[in-house]
Motif scaffolding. Structure first.
Motif, PDB file in Angstrom:
ATOM      1  N   THR A 125       0.809  -1.221   0.000  1.00 30.79           N
ATOM      2  CA  THR A 125       0.000   0.000   0.000  1.00 30.79           C
ATOM      3  C   THR A 125       0.843   1.271   0.000  1.00 30.79           C
ATOM      4  O   THR A 125       0.305   2.366   0.177  1.00 30.79           O
ATOM      5  N   GLN A 176      -6.314   4.077   3.236  1.00 37.09           N
ATOM      6  CA  GLN A 176      -7.307   4.229   2.172  1.00 37.09           C
ATOM      7  C   GLN A 176      -7.023   3.294   1.010  1.00 37.09           C
ATOM      8  O   GLN A 176      -7.950   2.702   0.440  1.00 37.09           O
ATOM      9  N   CYS A 177      -5.747   3.139   0.663  1.00 39.52           N
ATOM     10  CA  CYS A 177      -5.380   2.210  -0.408  1.00 39.52           C
ATOM     11  C   CYS A 177      -5.819   0.797  -0.051  1.00 39.52           C
ATOM     12  O   CYS A 177      -6.389   0.075  -0.880  1.00 39.52           O
ATOM     13  N   GLN A 179      -8.182  -0.121   2.073  1.00 39.33           N
ATOM     14  CA  GLN A 179      -9.643  -0.209   2.118  1.00 39.33           C
ATOM     15  C   GLN A 179     -10.250  -0.291   0.717  1.00 39.33           C
ATOM     16  O   GLN A 179     -11.251  -0.976   0.507  1.00 39.33           O
ATOM     17  N   GLN A 180      -9.635   0.388  -0.235  1.00 37.00           N
ATOM     18  CA  GLN A 180     -10.126   0.325  -1.614  1.00 37.00           C
ATOM     19  C   GLN A 180     -10.015  -1.088  -2.175  1.00 37.00           C
ATOM     20  O   GLN A 180     -10.835  -1.512  -2.988  1.00 37.00           O
ATOM     21  N   HIS A 183     -12.582  -3.703   0.285  1.00 34.85           N
ATOM     22  CA  HIS A 183     -14.019  -3.488   0.493  1.00 34.85           C
ATOM     23  C   HIS A 183     -14.883  -4.402  -0.388  1.00 34.85           C
ATOM     24  O   HIS A 183     -16.055  -4.630  -0.099  1.00 34.85           O
ATOM     25  N   THR A 184     -14.288  -4.937  -1.438  1.00 32.78           N
ATOM     26  CA  THR A 184     -15.037  -5.851  -2.317  1.00 32.78           C
ATOM     27  C   THR A 184     -14.839  -7.320  -1.947  1.00 32.78           C
ATOM     28  O   THR A 184     -15.361  -8.197  -2.626  1.00 32.78           O
TER      29      THR A 184
END
Length: 357
Positions: A125, A176-177, A179-180, A183-184
């Motif tokens: 990340t 944030q990286c 979580q992006q 999240h899927t």
């Protein structure tokens, strides 16, 4: 009589520090990092003190096997994973979890006859040390699942600067990286090291991975272990083995880096850089002699160092010396020597006897 340099390992301090981890991250499972012989504290005696932890993480395959053979049933995670297909049989036999951080490891799994491991996929990340490219993670998960290469998958990353308040934005960017990517995917995750456990509750997730805080040292340069209610686990001790009287102008040790400017008394301590004490610790680094504050003088030798006894009461050969521990923080010694407590603790030499107490 054996050489007097010893390290006393306070098991109650380990359990206390684990309780601090749980206080910060009450909803996360705890993966205690015990690599490098538990940061120099002794793997098995550290594991015994942390027996109710949720998992262990380390780098050395033989040490992981030792833990399993000693009866520990928790998940045991190899932080650099496996290095050859031959190791996969051992991972399967001893129920070891593996970090996957490079496509070559995936190729080994796909080509092996030892599937169904618990895998931690490490995502790069932003630290740019180990980790899979974020845009490749979905494809890799699909590959592993299609080929039945895993029992369970956990997604993980590692923060580069969680211990530095000035790098807050960098930590948030990494978070944030991550979580992006995740999240899927409905997989557990693990991000937080010691510093993140204490400073970034949004990073706690399913697993936290405390290291240095378990051993009672601070991950921060601006906050002491005492500030964080952490108790030092290791106390490094030795004894005075010789005493000398100096006159003004006398020099001490290699290259005479210290020169007396008045008559003084000095003591020689049986501890040096071959024991793990930092060679670059300068004059005036604190030392406790006979339970009284003293200081280093001159250069550290391989097997000995010199301390100021001028104002120390009732000192004699065999008087006790504390080099770091409860009374003198390993963080302070490290700071004086221009290094970190991580290095000092991990550098403790095998010849130093470790005594659990």
């Amino acid at each position: 009589m054996s050489r007097p340099t010893q390290a006393f390992i306070d098991r109650s301090a380990l359990t206390h520090n684990l309780s601090i981890v749980r206080k910060y991250a009450p909803h996360s499972r705890v993966m205690a990092v015990v690599k490098a012989d538990a940061y120099g504290h002794g793997l098995l005696q550290t594991a015994q003190a942390l027996a109710n932890v949720d998992g262990f993480a380390l780098l050395e395959l033989d040490a992981a096997i030792n833990l399993r053979e000693a009866g520990y049933q928790q998940p045991i995670l190899l932080l650099e994973g496996f290095f050859s297909t031959q190791e996969l049989a051992l991972f399967e036999r001893y129920r070891l979890s593996a970090v996957i951080h490079h496509p070559e490891q995936i190729a080994m799994l796909l080509a092996s006859r030892h599937p169904q491991l618990n895998l931690f996929l490490k995502i790069n990340t932003g630290m740019n040390r180990l980790g899979l490219r974020p845009e490749k993670v979905s494809e890799i998960i699909g590959q592993l699942q299609k080929n039945h290469c895993s029992k369970n998958i956990t997604l993980m990353t590692h923060f580069a600067s969680a211990d530095d308040p000035s790098q807050h934005d960098s930590v948030i960017q990494q978070l944030q990286c991550f979580q992006q990517v995740v999240h899927t995917h409905a997989h557990p995750s693990s991000l937080a090291n010691s510093a993140a456990i204490m400073c970034y509750p949004q990073s706690h997730a399913d697993w936290v991975r405390p290291g240095i805080m378990l051993y009672g040292a601070s991950p921060f340069t601006d906050r002491t272990a005492a500030d964080l209610d952490l108790r030092p686990v290791m106390t490094l001790t030795s004894k005075i083995i010789a005493i000398h009287e100096l006159k003004a102008g006398d020099k001490v040790g290699y290259h005479g880096l210290f020169q007396a400017d008045c008559p003084m008394r000095i003591g020689i301590v049986a501890c040096g850089y071959a024991d793990g004490y930092p060679r670059h610790a300068p004059t005036n680094t604190p030392v406790l002699v006979n339970n009284q504050q003293s200081r280093l003088l001159g250069r550290i030798s391989m097997d000995m160092l010199t301390v100021d006894l001028t104002n120390i009461q009732d000192v004699q050969v065999n008087s006790p010396v504390i080099l770091w521990g409860k009374e003198i923080s390993v963080d302070e010694v490290a700071q004086r020597a221009g290094t970190t407590s991580y290095e000092l603790l991990c550098a403790l030499a095998p010849r130093v006897e470790k005594i659990a107490c």
